[in-house]
Design an enzyme around this catalytic site. Structure first.
Site, PDB file in Angstrom:
ATOM      1  N   ARG A 153      39.472 -44.203 -13.566  1.00 41.13           N
ATOM      2  CA  ARG A 153      39.641 -45.657 -13.698  1.00 41.13           C
ATOM      3  C   ARG A 153      39.952 -46.036 -15.145  1.00 41.13           C
ATOM      4  NH1 ARG A 153      39.407 -44.950  -8.848  1.00 41.13           N
ATOM      5  NH2 ARG A 153      41.624 -44.951  -9.197  1.00 41.13           N
ATOM      6  N   GLU A 213      43.467 -45.062 -15.707  1.00 43.32           N
ATOM      7  CA  GLU A 213      44.307 -46.057 -15.045  1.00 43.32           C
ATOM      8  C   GLU A 213      44.376 -47.353 -15.863  1.00 43.32           C
ATOM      9  OE1 GLU A 213      44.607 -47.563 -10.508  1.00 43.32           O
ATOM     10  OE2 GLU A 213      42.648 -47.856 -11.445  1.00 43.32           O
ATOM     11  N   SER A 260      40.010 -47.195 -35.222  1.00 39.74           N
ATOM     12  CA  SER A 260      39.285 -45.947 -35.444  1.00 39.74           C
ATOM     13  C   SER A 260      38.364 -45.607 -34.280  1.00 39.74           C
ATOM     14  CB  SER A 260      38.451 -46.047 -36.722  1.00 39.74           C
ATOM     15  OG  SER A 260      37.678 -44.887 -36.904  1.00 39.74           O
TER      16      SER A 260
END
Length: 156
Positions: free
Chosen positions: A96, A99, A122
């Site tokens: 997920r 995605e 960073s």
């Protein structure tokens, strides 16, 4: 003396040991973090092989888990970071996030550059937080905060 690792093998093995000991003792990552002075996210990442712990924190966590002196030492070594193979993740939770970056990665890049200019966020000077909140429509929502220092690109 500061030590660093040249492969992920030892820390992967230690991570497996940590997860098993954590389950046997029925401890949460929050409980393991207590007394270290560090964030739950940082300690969790360290226990899963992605960060080195300061000596005192390594000892505190190891004592809670019943780990030996070698584990304490290993928890203090600078790891070879990166826990995801060079393939699409198959774990549903990790996928997920993959995605989300596939869908929103270019949006995040565009908005960061528009607001800050050319550079990066960073992952070293960084904070991570995960909270569970009630969803007004029922159920729960995950609130994930990624808080990284902005580092501008410097022409040379």
């Amino acid at each position: 003396m500061i030590q660093s690792q040249h492969s992920q093998t030892a820390r992967h093995a230690l991570a497996e040991t940590v997860v098993l000991a954590k389950a046997r003792k029925n401890l949460s990552f929050a409980q393991l973090t207590d007394g270290t002075g560090l964030s739950e996210a940082f300690v969790t990442a360290a226990l899963l092989g992605q960060h080195a712990l300061p000596a005192d924190a390594a000892r505190i966590v190891a004592d809670k888990l019943g780990l030996d002196d070698d584990a304490v030492l290993l928890l203090q070594t600078i790891p070879l970071r990166g826990s995801i193979d060079d393939r699409v993740p198959t774990d549903p939770t990790i996928y997920r996030f993959y995605e989300m970056l596939q869908v929103y990665g270019t949006t995040l890049k565009a908005l960061v550059h528009e607001k800050f200019g050319d550079g990066i966020i960073s992952a070293i000077n960084f904070r991570l937080d995960v909270k569970k909140v009630d969803d007004p429509e029922g159920g729960s929502r995950a609130v994930i905060t990624l808080d990284g220092k902005y580092l501008p690109t410097k022409p040379f």
